[in-house]
Design a protein around this motif. Sequence first.
Motif, PDB file in Angstrom:
ATOM      1  N   ASN A 181      -0.064  21.201  22.054  1.00  0.00           N
ATOM      2  CA  ASN A 181       0.494  19.768  21.833  1.00  0.00           C
ATOM      3  C   ASN A 181       1.875  19.571  21.102  1.00  0.00           C
ATOM      4  OD1 ASN A 181      -0.688  20.212  19.540  1.00  0.00           O
ATOM      5  ND2 ASN A 181      -1.486  18.184  19.237  1.00  0.00           N
ATOM      6  N   GLU A 182       2.311  20.785  20.608  1.00  0.00           N
ATOM      7  CA  GLU A 182       3.691  20.623  19.879  1.00  0.00           C
ATOM      8  C   GLU A 182       4.709  21.310  20.605  1.00  0.00           C
ATOM      9  OE1 GLU A 182       2.539  21.254  15.709  1.00  0.00           O
ATOM     10  OE2 GLU A 182       1.443  19.580  15.535  1.00  0.00           O
TER      11      GLU A 182
ATOM     12  N   GLU B  46       4.980  11.921  21.628  1.00  0.00           N
ATOM     13  CA  GLU B  46       3.814  12.672  21.224  1.00  0.00           C
ATOM     14  C   GLU B  46       3.798  14.383  20.992  1.00  0.00           C
ATOM     15  OE1 GLU B  46       1.331  11.343  24.472  1.00  0.00           O
ATOM     16  OE2 GLU B  46       1.415   9.248  23.767  1.00  0.00           O
TER      17      GLU B  46
ATOM     18  N   VAL C 268       8.107  18.229  18.307  1.00  0.00           N
ATOM     19  CA  VAL C 268       8.271  18.138  17.026  1.00  0.00           C
ATOM     20  C   VAL C 268       9.611  18.442  16.140  1.00  0.00           C
ATOM     21  CG1 VAL C 268       5.699  18.576  16.800  1.00  0.00           C
ATOM     22  CG2 VAL C 268       7.251  20.366  16.689  1.00  0.00           C
TER      23      VAL C 268
END
Length: 536
Positions: free
Chosen positions: A418-419, A515, A518
Amino acid sequence: MKENHDPEKILLLNRDEQNEEEPKRSRVWWGPRQWRGLRNLVVVLVIYGAYTVAMHVLAPMQHDEHHHESLYWAKKAAWKQRGPLSPEKVEEFYLSIPDPGSALAISREYATHPHVAGSVEDLNDAKVILKLFQDEFGIHASEDIPLYHAGTHESRSATLDIPKYHHPKAWIDQYFPVMNTPLDRALSILGEDGKPEWEADLVEDGDPHDPDAAKYRDAVPTFHGLSADGEVEGQLVYVNYGRKEDYDELIAKGVNLTGKLVLARYGGVFRGLKIKGAQELGAVGVLIYDDPRDDGVVTVENGYKPYPEGPARNPTAVQRGSVQFISLYPGDPTTPDAPAYENATRTDGENIPKIPSLPISWENAQRILKEISGKDVKAALTLNGKASEKKVKLVNHVDTKVIPIWNTLAVLPGHIKNETVLIGCHRDAWVMGATDPTSGTVSIHEVVRGYGALLRKGWRPLRNVVFASWDAEEVPTVSPASSYKLYVSNVGLDLQYGLIGSTEWAEDFPEWITENVVAYINLGHGQLAHPHRSRI
Ligand SMILES: *[C@@H]1O[C@H](CO)[C@@H](O)[C@H](O)[C@H]1NC(C)=O
Ligand SMILES: *[C@@H]1O[C@H](CO)[C@@H](O)[C@H](O)[C@H]1NC(C)=O
Ligand SMILES: *[C@@H]1O[C@H](CO)[C@@H](O)[C@H](O)[C@H]1NC(C)=O
């Protein structure tokens, strides 16, 4: 007068950047010898950037349950790695890959042909970088090039499914912004009978010793991206930088710019704002030129020879660039806040000028300035609102239409799904673009080769890494999609250019970016400019 200038410390103003971003920024020390070292600096910077990424983003070597399914290309490795590599080994091996010879070859590959956004050459380069991703990351290159129309299921899932990837993937997204291309342009001084007495050539001198530069000197005519189409004439008025304070001063002096043709020098504010100010005051057109007063001490007046014989600005040099009103909104003028899909609903485009403009050379500017103060150029460079006796005519015919552009993207799936770390550089250039953006593209190229070599050893990154070769940075001018947290530290540095390809992508996937992304590392310029404002 030449003062005690140490030839090793010639003050070179990076005009383009200094003027457009921060007028009072400290200057860049540079010397002729350093030009030869530039190439080495690029390589050092690639290594530095790569090192930073390796330290902060990459995982130590480790095997996990996905190892065998996801790293099929590891089988192609020349040798097999036994057991995990230590972070030190990963770093050492990675840093052994970037190579000056490879960097130079790639620089030549991209910077020896024009590749303005939307051109055939630009699409070709999008495919060249796709092939690099495929080769280095072990992606099967099918006969059908993965070129997706933005907005289709294929294109949307390519980005949205990044957290689900087990294998590297690369593709090209095609967007459809409105841009313009030059048709014909003219600048003339009109006689009493309304016929041209003098006409500007509007062409830059190519370096006769550089066959490519000479061949392509007029490949992309000198014009303003997103400028208005039109033919206008009027008395010429000099407005200094065309900043708000310059216009305010003229108004305070009772000057009326209605119906006038305005002459502004580059610098101080973004070029679009010079035109916005003139338009709001009723001017009919704008000319913008490069003034040697903004070149520091390295000028012909100070005894330096002009390029290519010496380091001073060539008097025929012209700065192309976008004149979009970036303060209103960024990106494709006709799809504000929305991605420029092929069949998108379009507006009229409120962030572009309504009056025509042209960028011109110092040589051409001097000729028309003589019309203001009876042959005395210096006297004409005064902010007093004095108008030329004769009229000056500006012709700027452009073809404004929807033009396809191509972002090439590649994903390396990481352990943390998720990054995502985004590493990007634009690819399109006004003409050849050796420095901007090819030095950045070369850096990406060497970083990708380093990652490819690591992948073949069975390594994978800790976080997903997305490489992006953006298109159409130069033509329109947008504030980088800062509202989507996409850009980190160098938002200000890149404001002078456009970033349409990246902006349309950000407008396409705002939630996903917020979301998942990063960090963003931008490599628009891969060269070291100044210790305090170097870019990676
Ligand atoms: C400027 O000149 C135009 C006509 O040339 C006129 O219509 C306008 O009122 C003038 N503006 C001012 C502020 O005097
Ligand atoms: C856009 O519309 C045209 C004409 O209706 C159609 O052929 C094309 O497939 C559409 N493009 C997309 C991406 O939907
Ligand atoms: C990714 O997921 C982890 C675990 O659920 C969470 O701690 C982290 O904040 C997430 N990262 C982002 C960028 O949302």
